[in-house]
Design a protein around this motif. Structure first.
Motif, PDB file in Angstrom:
ATOM      1  N   UNK A   1       0.809  -1.220   0.000  1.00 39.87           N
ATOM      2  CA  UNK A   1       0.000   0.000   0.000  1.00 39.87           C
ATOM      3  C   UNK A   1       0.844   1.273   0.000  1.00 39.87           C
ATOM      4  N   UNK A   2       2.146   1.153   0.284  1.00 40.32           N
ATOM      5  CA  UNK A   2       3.035   2.318   0.346  1.00 40.32           C
ATOM      6  C   UNK A   2       4.372   1.985  -0.303  1.00 40.32           C
ATOM      7  N   UNK A   3       5.054   3.031  -0.769  1.00 39.19           N
ATOM      8  CA  UNK A   3       6.387   2.845  -1.349  1.00 39.19           C
ATOM      9  C   UNK A   3       7.330   2.181  -0.352  1.00 39.19           C
ATOM     10  N   UNK A   4       7.230   2.574   0.911  1.00 37.50           N
ATOM     11  CA  UNK A   4       8.112   2.010   1.936  1.00 37.50           C
ATOM     12  C   UNK A   4       7.908   0.497   2.068  1.00 37.50           C
TER      13      UNK A   4
ATOM     14  N   UNK B   1       4.431   3.617  -9.541  1.00 37.24           N
ATOM     15  CA  UNK B   1       3.609   4.548 -10.322  1.00 37.24           C
ATOM     16  C   UNK B   1       2.131   4.337 -10.015  1.00 37.24           C
ATOM     17  N   UNK B   2       1.731   3.090  -9.850  1.00 35.19           N
ATOM     18  CA  UNK B   2       0.336   2.780  -9.517  1.00 35.19           C
ATOM     19  C   UNK B   2      -0.048   3.403  -8.178  1.00 35.19           C
ATOM     20  N   UNK B   3       0.825   3.306  -7.185  1.00 33.67           N
ATOM     21  CA  UNK B   3       0.550   3.907  -5.883  1.00 33.67           C
ATOM     22  C   UNK B   3       0.452   5.431  -5.988  1.00 33.67           C
ATOM     23  N   UNK B   4       1.364   6.037  -6.743  1.00 32.55           N
ATOM     24  CA  UNK B   4       1.322   7.496  -6.940  1.00 32.55           C
ATOM     25  C   UNK B   4       0.046   7.921  -7.652  1.00 32.55           C
ATOM     26  N   UNK B   5      -0.340   7.152  -8.660  1.00 36.50           N
ATOM     27  CA  UNK B   5      -1.559   7.474  -9.409  1.00 36.50           C
ATOM     28  C   UNK B   5      -2.782   7.415  -8.503  1.00 36.50           C
ATOM     29  N   UNK B   6      -2.848   6.415  -7.656  1.00 38.47           N
ATOM     30  CA  UNK B   6      -3.979   6.293  -6.729  1.00 38.47           C
ATOM     31  C   UNK B   6      -4.012   7.468  -5.756  1.00 38.47           C
ATOM     32  N   UNK B   7      -2.837   7.862  -5.240  1.00 40.17           N
ATOM     33  CA  UNK B   7      -2.781   9.010  -4.323  1.00 40.17           C
ATOM     34  C   UNK B   7      -3.206  10.298  -5.017  1.00 40.17           C
ATOM     35  N   UNK B   8      -2.976  10.387  -6.326  1.00 40.58           N
ATOM     36  CA  UNK B   8      -3.327  11.585  -7.092  1.00 40.58           C
ATOM     37  C   UNK B   8      -4.793  11.591  -7.528  1.00 40.58           C
TER      38      UNK B   8
ATOM     39  N   UNK C   1      -7.812   5.099 -13.293  1.00 42.21           N
ATOM     40  CA  UNK C   1      -7.102   4.152 -14.152  1.00 42.21           C
ATOM     41  C   UNK C   1      -6.153   4.893 -15.083  1.00 42.21           C
ATOM     42  N   UNK C   2      -5.131   4.174 -15.492  1.00 46.57           N
ATOM     43  CA  UNK C   2      -4.186   4.638 -16.502  1.00 46.57           C
ATOM     44  C   UNK C   2      -3.929   3.436 -17.390  1.00 46.57           C
ATOM     45  N   UNK C   3      -4.062   3.633 -18.689  1.00 44.58           N
ATOM     46  CA  UNK C   3      -3.873   2.507 -19.604  1.00 44.58           C
ATOM     47  C   UNK C   3      -3.182   2.971 -20.874  1.00 44.58           C
ATOM     48  N   UNK C   4      -2.255   2.154 -21.333  1.00 45.14           N
ATOM     49  CA  UNK C   4      -1.630   2.410 -22.615  1.00 45.14           C
ATOM     50  C   UNK C   4      -2.433   1.664 -23.669  1.00 45.14           C
ATOM     51  N   UNK C   5      -2.956   2.398 -24.621  1.00 47.97           N
ATOM     52  CA  UNK C   5      -3.769   1.822 -25.701  1.00 47.97           C
ATOM     53  C   UNK C   5      -2.922   1.682 -26.965  1.00 47.97           C
ATOM     54  N   UNK C   6      -3.480   1.051 -27.955  1.00 48.94           N
ATOM     55  CA  UNK C   6      -2.759   0.879 -29.220  1.00 48.94           C
ATOM     56  C   UNK C   6      -2.533   2.231 -29.886  1.00 48.94           C
ATOM     57  N   UNK C   7      -1.517   2.295 -30.706  1.00 46.55           N
ATOM     58  CA  UNK C   7      -1.226   3.521 -31.440  1.00 46.55           C
ATOM     59  C   UNK C   7      -0.535   4.582 -30.605  1.00 46.55           C
ATOM     60  N   UNK C   8       0.079   4.188 -29.483  1.00 42.30           N
ATOM     61  CA  UNK C   8       0.778   5.159 -28.646  1.00 42.30           C
ATOM     62  C   UNK C   8      -0.137   6.085 -27.884  1.00 42.30           C
TER      63      UNK C   8
END
Length: 124
Positions: free
Chosen positions: A12-15, A44-51, A55-62
């Motif tokens: 749940x934490x970076x530590x 990065x997932x933990x940081x994204x949740x804190x922010x 969701x964050x997803x890389x889709x086709x075509x960059x």
């Protein structure tokens, strides 16, 4: 090692992640590149949740898709700055679950982009 990876996924934490990695490296030496990439993704997932990201997803075509939780309040000036920076390559969307955007990154490394984006994000 499987048990360590399960613990990393549950952290749940970076530590917590750092402690698991230290323990793993004490037992088996330096982590392989693929494991370091997993660690980076989990942080990065933990940081994204804190922010406040849903969701964050890389889709086709960059294309990178970033979706915020409905309760997340982002300064409108940040959306304006993102819109200017990626003019013609960004599309905003709104859903009952929260707002977000899709941006075409092209050849930009997705993890590097996400790291910079999260560092610049100011959530109210």
């Amino acid at each position: 090692r499987i048990e360590f990876y399960k613990r990393m996924l549950a952290a749940k934490k970076d530590a917590d992640l750092d402690a698991i990695v230290a323990e793993l490296e004490d037992l088996s030496g330096p982590m392989p590149r693929s494991s370091r990439t997993l660690l980076r993704l989990l942080k990065l997932k933990l940081r994204a949740a804190r922010a406040g990201l849903r969701s964050v997803a890389e889709r086709s075509g960059g294309v990178m898709e970033v979706a915020f939780q409905a309760k997340t309040k982002v300064d409108p000036a940040q959306f304006q700055a993102i819109s200017r920076q990626y003019q013609g390559r960004i599309r905003f969307f709104s859903t009952p679950e929260g707002d977000g955007f899709r941006v075409t990154l092209g050849r930009i490394d997705a993890l590097e982009w996400l790291d910079k984006f999260l560092s610049s994000l100011v959530v109210k």
